[in-house]
Design an enzyme around this catalytic site. Structure first.
Site: not given
Ligand code: SF4
Length: 358
Positions: A33, A119, A137
Protein backbone atom coordinates in the site's frame (compact mmCIF):
# COMPACT_ATOMS: atom_id res chain seq x y z
CA UNK A 1 -22.71 -10.56 -4.09
CA UNK A 2 -21.97 -10.29 -7.81
CA UNK A 3 -19.03 -7.94 -7.28
CA UNK A 4 -17.20 -10.41 -5.01
CA UNK A 5 -17.92 -13.31 -7.37
CA UNK A 6 -16.46 -11.22 -10.23
CA UNK A 7 -13.40 -10.42 -8.10
CA UNK A 8 -12.85 -14.08 -7.15
CA UNK A 9 -12.74 -15.04 -10.84
CA UNK A 10 -10.93 -12.06 -12.27
CA UNK A 11 -8.57 -10.64 -9.69
CA UNK A 12 -5.05 -9.97 -10.86
CA UNK A 13 -2.30 -12.14 -9.45
CA UNK A 14 0.01 -9.79 -7.57
CA UNK A 15 3.03 -10.65 -5.41
CA UNK A 16 1.42 -9.25 -2.27
CA UNK A 17 -1.61 -11.50 -2.66
CA UNK A 18 -0.22 -14.75 -4.03
CA UNK A 19 -2.44 -16.92 -1.84
CA UNK A 20 -4.85 -16.66 1.07
CA UNK A 21 -2.02 -16.18 3.60
CA UNK A 22 0.02 -13.56 1.73
CA UNK A 23 -3.03 -11.55 0.72
CA UNK A 24 -3.87 -10.93 4.39
CA UNK A 25 -0.33 -10.61 5.71
CA UNK A 26 -0.10 -7.19 7.45
CA UNK A 27 3.55 -6.60 6.52
CA UNK A 28 3.11 -7.36 2.82
CA UNK A 29 -0.15 -5.43 2.71
CA UNK A 30 1.46 -2.42 4.40
CA UNK A 31 4.51 -2.38 2.11
CA UNK A 32 2.40 -2.78 -1.03
CA UNK A 33 0.00 0.00 0.00
CA UNK A 34 2.88 2.40 0.70
CA UNK A 35 4.43 1.63 -2.68
CA UNK A 36 1.11 1.95 -4.52
CA UNK A 37 0.48 5.41 -3.04
CA UNK A 38 2.37 7.18 -5.82
CA UNK A 39 3.52 4.46 -8.21
CA UNK A 40 1.82 2.35 -10.87
CA UNK A 41 1.40 -1.43 -10.41
CA UNK A 42 3.90 -2.53 -13.12
CA UNK A 43 6.64 -0.47 -11.45
CA UNK A 44 5.64 -1.58 -7.96
CA UNK A 45 5.78 -5.35 -8.68
CA UNK A 46 9.59 -5.69 -9.08
CA UNK A 47 10.20 -3.07 -6.39
CA UNK A 48 7.95 -4.96 -3.97
CA UNK A 49 9.76 -8.24 -4.64
CA UNK A 50 13.13 -6.55 -4.10
CA UNK A 51 11.92 -4.93 -0.90
CA UNK A 52 10.45 -8.13 0.60
CA UNK A 53 13.58 -10.12 -0.28
CA UNK A 54 15.68 -7.58 1.64
CA UNK A 55 13.18 -6.90 4.47
CA UNK A 56 11.04 -10.03 4.84
CA UNK A 57 9.42 -8.77 8.04
CA UNK A 58 8.91 -5.59 9.99
CA UNK A 59 11.86 -6.36 12.26
CA UNK A 60 14.26 -6.57 9.33
CA UNK A 61 13.34 -3.04 8.28
CA UNK A 62 13.40 -1.79 11.88
CA UNK A 63 17.02 -3.04 12.22
CA UNK A 64 18.08 -1.56 8.86
CA UNK A 65 19.92 1.70 8.41
CA UNK A 66 19.02 4.38 5.91
CA UNK A 67 21.96 3.19 3.81
CA UNK A 68 20.36 -0.29 3.65
CA UNK A 69 16.98 1.14 2.65
CA UNK A 70 18.03 3.71 0.05
CA UNK A 71 19.17 1.39 -2.76
CA UNK A 72 16.09 -0.82 -2.37
CA UNK A 73 13.62 2.01 -3.02
CA UNK A 74 15.73 4.07 -5.38
CA UNK A 75 13.83 5.25 -8.45
CA UNK A 76 10.35 4.97 -6.93
CA UNK A 77 10.11 8.67 -6.05
CA UNK A 78 8.45 10.29 -3.05
CA UNK A 79 11.18 8.93 -0.80
CA UNK A 80 9.59 10.45 2.30
CA UNK A 81 6.99 7.68 2.40
CA UNK A 82 9.76 5.11 2.89
CA UNK A 83 11.41 7.20 5.60
CA UNK A 84 8.02 7.17 7.37
CA UNK A 85 7.64 3.42 6.82
CA UNK A 86 11.09 2.95 8.37
CA UNK A 87 10.13 5.03 11.42
CA UNK A 88 6.80 3.24 11.78
CA UNK A 89 8.51 -0.18 11.49
CA UNK A 90 10.75 0.80 14.42
CA UNK A 91 7.70 1.74 16.49
CA UNK A 92 6.06 -1.65 15.79
CA UNK A 93 9.32 -3.46 16.59
CA UNK A 94 9.66 -1.52 19.84
CA UNK A 95 6.20 -2.42 21.13
CA UNK A 96 6.46 -6.05 19.99
CA UNK A 97 7.97 -8.88 21.94
CA UNK A 98 9.32 -12.38 21.24
CA UNK A 99 9.74 -11.61 17.55
CA UNK A 100 5.96 -11.49 17.11
CA UNK A 101 4.81 -8.16 15.74
CA UNK A 102 2.01 -6.47 17.62
CA UNK A 103 -0.07 -4.84 14.89
CA UNK A 104 -2.71 -2.17 15.33
CA UNK A 105 -6.13 -3.81 14.94
CA UNK A 106 -8.17 -0.71 14.08
CA UNK A 107 -8.06 1.96 11.40
CA UNK A 108 -7.32 4.58 14.07
CA UNK A 109 -4.44 2.46 15.39
CA UNK A 110 -2.84 2.37 11.92
CA UNK A 111 -3.46 6.06 11.42
CA UNK A 112 -1.45 6.81 14.55
CA UNK A 113 1.72 5.50 12.84
CA UNK A 114 3.96 7.91 10.88
CA UNK A 115 3.03 8.32 7.23
CA UNK A 116 -0.31 6.49 7.37
CA UNK A 117 -3.37 8.53 6.47
CA UNK A 118 -7.04 7.90 5.82
CA UNK A 119 -6.61 5.85 2.65
CA UNK A 120 -3.71 3.62 3.70
CA UNK A 121 -5.14 2.94 7.17
CA UNK A 122 -8.47 1.91 5.62
CA UNK A 123 -6.73 -0.36 3.11
CA UNK A 124 -4.48 -2.13 5.63
CA UNK A 125 -7.08 -2.53 8.37
CA UNK A 126 -9.73 -3.86 5.99
CA UNK A 127 -7.44 -6.17 4.00
CA UNK A 128 -5.38 -7.59 6.85
CA UNK A 129 -7.82 -7.32 9.78
CA UNK A 130 -11.33 -7.35 8.28
CA UNK A 131 -12.20 -3.90 9.61
CA UNK A 132 -15.35 -2.88 7.68
CA UNK A 133 -14.16 0.51 6.47
CA UNK A 134 -14.36 1.53 2.80
CA UNK A 135 -11.28 2.45 0.78
CA UNK A 136 -11.90 5.28 -1.67
CA UNK A 137 -9.31 5.98 -4.32
CA UNK A 138 -9.73 7.65 -7.73
CA UNK A 139 -10.97 4.42 -9.31
CA UNK A 140 -13.62 3.88 -6.64
CA UNK A 141 -14.72 7.51 -6.97
CA UNK A 142 -15.32 6.99 -10.69
CA UNK A 143 -17.33 3.77 -10.11
CA UNK A 144 -19.47 5.48 -7.45
CA UNK A 145 -20.08 8.51 -9.68
CA UNK A 146 -21.35 6.23 -12.42
CA UNK A 147 -23.45 4.06 -10.13
CA UNK A 148 -25.24 7.21 -8.95
CA UNK A 149 -24.90 9.17 -12.21
CA UNK A 150 -23.03 11.99 -10.50
CA UNK A 151 -21.99 14.34 -13.29
CA UNK A 152 -19.66 16.57 -11.29
CA UNK A 153 -15.83 16.65 -11.18
CA UNK A 154 -14.92 13.65 -9.01
CA UNK A 155 -12.34 15.54 -6.97
CA UNK A 156 -14.77 18.13 -5.60
CA UNK A 157 -14.18 18.21 -1.82
CA UNK A 158 -17.92 18.20 -1.10
CA UNK A 159 -18.21 14.79 -2.79
CA UNK A 160 -15.93 13.10 -0.22
CA UNK A 161 -18.70 12.49 2.36
CA UNK A 162 -21.03 11.40 -0.46
CA UNK A 163 -18.54 8.72 -1.55
CA UNK A 164 -18.10 7.59 2.05
CA UNK A 165 -21.82 7.23 2.54
CA UNK A 166 -22.35 5.37 -0.74
CA UNK A 167 -19.46 2.97 -0.16
CA UNK A 168 -20.47 2.38 3.46
CA UNK A 169 -23.97 1.56 2.30
CA UNK A 170 -22.61 -0.96 -0.21
CA UNK A 171 -20.40 -2.47 2.45
CA UNK A 172 -23.41 -3.01 4.69
CA UNK A 173 -24.33 -5.94 2.42
CA UNK A 174 -23.68 -9.08 4.55
CA UNK A 175 -21.39 -10.66 1.91
CA UNK A 176 -19.28 -7.49 1.67
CA UNK A 177 -19.22 -7.09 5.44
CA UNK A 178 -17.87 -10.63 5.77
CA UNK A 179 -15.01 -9.78 3.38
CA UNK A 180 -14.35 -6.04 3.64
CA UNK A 181 -10.78 -6.25 2.32
CA UNK A 182 -11.88 -8.17 -0.77
CA UNK A 183 -14.82 -5.80 -1.28
CA UNK A 184 -12.44 -2.81 -1.27
CA UNK A 185 -9.98 -4.48 -3.62
CA UNK A 186 -12.83 -5.53 -5.91
CA UNK A 187 -14.09 -1.94 -6.18
CA UNK A 188 -10.61 -0.64 -6.96
CA UNK A 189 -9.92 -3.34 -9.50
CA UNK A 190 -13.30 -2.86 -11.15
CA UNK A 191 -12.43 0.81 -11.65
CA UNK A 192 -8.98 -0.06 -13.02
CA UNK A 193 -10.07 -2.74 -15.43
CA UNK A 194 -13.78 -2.48 -16.28
CA UNK A 195 -15.18 0.90 -15.31
CA UNK A 196 -12.33 2.71 -17.02
CA UNK A 197 -12.32 6.48 -17.63
CA UNK A 198 -13.27 6.11 -21.28
CA UNK A 199 -15.20 3.21 -22.81
CA UNK A 200 -16.24 1.33 -19.66
CA UNK A 201 -16.93 -2.33 -20.40
CA UNK A 202 -20.46 -2.33 -19.00
CA UNK A 203 -21.24 -5.73 -20.53
CA UNK A 204 -18.68 -7.32 -18.20
CA UNK A 205 -19.58 -5.28 -15.14
CA UNK A 206 -21.01 -7.07 -12.10
CA UNK A 207 -22.67 -3.82 -10.98
CA UNK A 208 -24.41 -3.05 -14.28
CA UNK A 209 -27.91 -3.81 -12.96
CA UNK A 210 -27.69 -1.11 -10.32
CA UNK A 211 -25.75 1.42 -12.41
CA UNK A 212 -27.73 4.63 -13.01
CA UNK A 213 -25.29 6.00 -15.60
CA UNK A 214 -25.60 2.82 -17.63
CA UNK A 215 -29.38 3.05 -17.54
CA UNK A 216 -29.29 6.70 -18.60
CA UNK A 217 -26.45 6.03 -21.07
CA UNK A 218 -24.46 8.82 -19.47
CA UNK A 219 -21.25 6.96 -18.65
CA UNK A 220 -19.33 9.59 -20.64
CA UNK A 221 -20.83 12.39 -18.52
CA UNK A 222 -20.41 10.83 -15.10
CA UNK A 223 -18.12 11.96 -13.64
CA UNK A 224 -17.32 15.31 -15.29
CA UNK A 225 -13.64 16.05 -16.02
CA UNK A 226 -11.49 16.59 -12.94
CA UNK A 227 -10.70 20.08 -11.72
CA UNK A 228 -7.03 20.51 -12.60
CA UNK A 229 -4.83 21.47 -9.66
CA UNK A 230 -3.27 24.89 -9.75
CA UNK A 231 0.47 24.54 -10.35
CA UNK A 232 2.82 26.90 -8.57
CA UNK A 233 5.97 28.01 -10.41
CA UNK A 234 9.05 27.84 -8.21
CA UNK A 235 12.66 28.74 -8.97
CA UNK A 236 15.30 26.88 -6.96
CA UNK A 237 19.02 27.37 -6.67
CA UNK A 238 20.89 24.09 -6.22
CA UNK A 239 24.49 24.24 -5.11
CA UNK A 240 26.79 21.32 -5.80
CA UNK A 241 29.79 21.79 -3.52
CA UNK A 242 32.95 20.01 -4.60
CA UNK A 243 36.41 19.85 -3.06
CA UNK A 244 39.65 18.21 -4.14
CA UNK A 245 41.33 16.31 -1.34
CA UNK A 246 44.23 15.19 -3.51
CA UNK A 247 44.58 15.32 -7.29
CA UNK A 248 42.00 12.93 -8.74
CA UNK A 249 40.17 12.57 -5.43
CA UNK A 250 37.07 14.75 -5.62
CA UNK A 251 34.45 14.88 -2.89
CA UNK A 252 30.92 16.22 -3.19
CA UNK A 253 28.78 17.86 -0.49
CA UNK A 254 25.46 16.22 0.32
CA UNK A 255 23.05 17.62 2.91
CA UNK A 256 20.44 15.91 5.03
CA UNK A 257 17.06 17.55 4.55
CA UNK A 258 14.83 17.81 7.56
CA UNK A 259 11.05 17.97 7.96
CA UNK A 260 11.04 21.78 7.72
CA UNK A 261 12.16 21.73 4.08
CA UNK A 262 9.51 22.46 1.47
CA UNK A 263 10.61 19.70 -0.89
CA UNK A 264 12.21 16.26 -0.51
CA UNK A 265 11.92 16.06 3.25
CA UNK A 266 14.02 13.30 4.78
CA UNK A 267 16.26 12.84 1.75
CA UNK A 268 19.95 13.55 1.37
CA UNK A 269 21.06 15.60 -1.61
CA UNK A 270 22.41 18.90 -2.80
CA UNK A 271 21.66 22.06 -0.89
CA UNK A 272 18.83 24.08 -2.35
CA UNK A 273 17.38 27.48 -1.63
CA UNK A 274 14.76 29.64 -3.27
CA UNK A 275 16.10 32.03 -5.88
CA UNK A 276 16.40 35.52 -4.48
CA UNK A 277 17.27 38.09 -7.17
CA UNK A 278 18.08 40.56 -4.40
CA UNK A 279 20.35 38.08 -2.58
CA UNK A 280 24.16 38.35 -2.42
CA UNK A 281 26.09 36.96 -5.41
CA UNK A 282 27.41 33.43 -5.00
CA UNK A 283 31.07 32.51 -5.28
CA UNK A 284 30.07 29.70 -7.58
CA UNK A 285 29.77 29.05 -11.28
CA UNK A 286 26.40 28.62 -12.95
CA UNK A 287 26.22 25.25 -14.71
CA UNK A 288 22.74 25.20 -16.22
CA UNK A 289 19.03 24.86 -15.52
CA UNK A 290 16.44 22.13 -15.82
CA UNK A 291 12.72 21.71 -15.24
CA UNK A 292 11.24 19.35 -12.70
CA UNK A 293 7.81 18.79 -11.11
CA UNK A 294 7.07 17.90 -7.51
CA UNK A 295 3.39 17.46 -6.61
CA UNK A 296 1.74 20.79 -7.52
CA UNK A 297 4.97 22.67 -8.14
CA UNK A 298 6.65 23.33 -11.46
CA UNK A 299 10.27 23.84 -10.60
CA UNK A 300 13.01 25.54 -12.56
CA UNK A 301 16.28 24.51 -10.92
CA UNK A 302 19.43 26.54 -11.49
CA UNK A 303 22.49 24.45 -10.77
CA UNK A 304 25.65 26.08 -9.44
CA UNK A 305 28.99 24.45 -8.85
CA UNK A 306 30.94 25.72 -5.87
CA UNK A 307 34.54 24.65 -5.58
CA UNK A 308 35.70 24.54 -1.99
CA UNK A 309 39.45 24.93 -1.49
CA UNK A 310 40.97 22.17 0.65
CA UNK A 311 42.25 24.71 3.16
CA UNK A 312 38.68 25.79 3.91
CA UNK A 313 37.14 22.38 4.11
CA UNK A 314 35.20 22.38 7.35
CA UNK A 315 33.22 24.56 9.69
CA UNK A 316 31.99 28.06 9.05
CA UNK A 317 35.10 29.09 7.11
CA UNK A 318 33.89 26.90 4.26
CA UNK A 319 32.23 29.17 1.65
CA UNK A 320 29.61 26.50 1.14
CA UNK A 321 28.75 26.42 4.84
CA UNK A 322 28.53 30.22 4.78
CA UNK A 323 25.68 29.97 2.26
CA UNK A 324 24.04 26.82 3.54
CA UNK A 325 24.61 27.30 7.32
CA UNK A 326 25.00 23.55 7.51
CA UNK A 327 27.93 21.17 7.56
CA UNK A 328 27.62 18.66 4.71
CA UNK A 329 28.62 15.03 4.40
CA UNK A 330 31.51 14.84 1.95
CA UNK A 331 31.01 11.89 -0.40
CA UNK A 332 33.56 10.57 -2.93
CA UNK A 333 32.44 11.79 -6.36
CA UNK A 334 32.26 8.22 -7.68
CA UNK A 335 29.65 7.29 -5.03
CA UNK A 336 27.33 10.27 -5.51
CA UNK A 337 25.08 8.63 -8.10
CA UNK A 338 24.28 5.76 -5.72
CA UNK A 339 23.69 8.08 -2.78
CA UNK A 340 21.07 10.22 -4.50
CA UNK A 341 17.51 9.09 -4.11
CA UNK A 342 15.47 11.92 -5.62
CA UNK A 343 15.26 12.54 -9.33
CA UNK A 344 15.73 16.29 -8.75
CA UNK A 345 19.22 15.61 -7.34
CA UNK A 346 19.98 12.99 -9.99
CA UNK A 347 19.10 15.45 -12.77
CA UNK A 348 21.40 18.08 -11.23
CA UNK A 349 24.24 15.57 -10.91
CA UNK A 350 23.84 14.38 -14.50
CA UNK A 351 23.94 18.01 -15.65
CA UNK A 352 27.21 18.51 -13.77
CA UNK A 353 28.71 15.33 -15.27
CA UNK A 354 27.63 16.29 -18.80
CA UNK A 355 29.18 19.74 -18.51
CA UNK A 356 32.31 18.28 -16.97
CA UNK A 357 32.73 15.77 -19.78
CA UNK A 358 31.95 18.30 -22.52
S1 SF4 B 1 -22.17 -0.56 -15.61
FE1 SF4 B 1 -20.58 0.46 -16.75
S2 SF4 B 1 -20.54 2.55 -16.02
FE2 SF4 B 1 -21.72 1.36 -14.57
S3 SF4 B 1 -20.26 0.81 -12.97
FE3 SF4 B 1 -20.29 -0.85 -14.46
S4 SF4 B 1 -18.68 -0.41 -15.95
FE4 SF4 B 1 -19.09 1.44 -14.76
Amino acid sequence: MRLLAWYDHNKRSLPWRVDQATSRDPWRTWVSEVMLQQTLIPVVIPAFNRFIAKFPDVFALARATEDDLRPVVKGLGYYRRFGMLHRAARIIAEISSDGNPIWPRTQEGWKALPGIGEYTSAAISSIAFDVPVPVIDGNVERVLCRLEDIRQPPNLPELKPVYRELATRMMANPAARARPGDFNQAMMELGQRVCTPSNPDCGQCPLSRQCKARKARTQHLAPAPKIRPHYEDVRLRLIVGIRVQQPGNHQVALFRRDEKQKFLKGTRGFWYGFEDPEGPPLSSSFVGSFKHSITKHKITADVHLMEVPPAKMAGTTCPLATVTKQIPDWIPAGDVENELISSLDSKAWRLILRRHQA
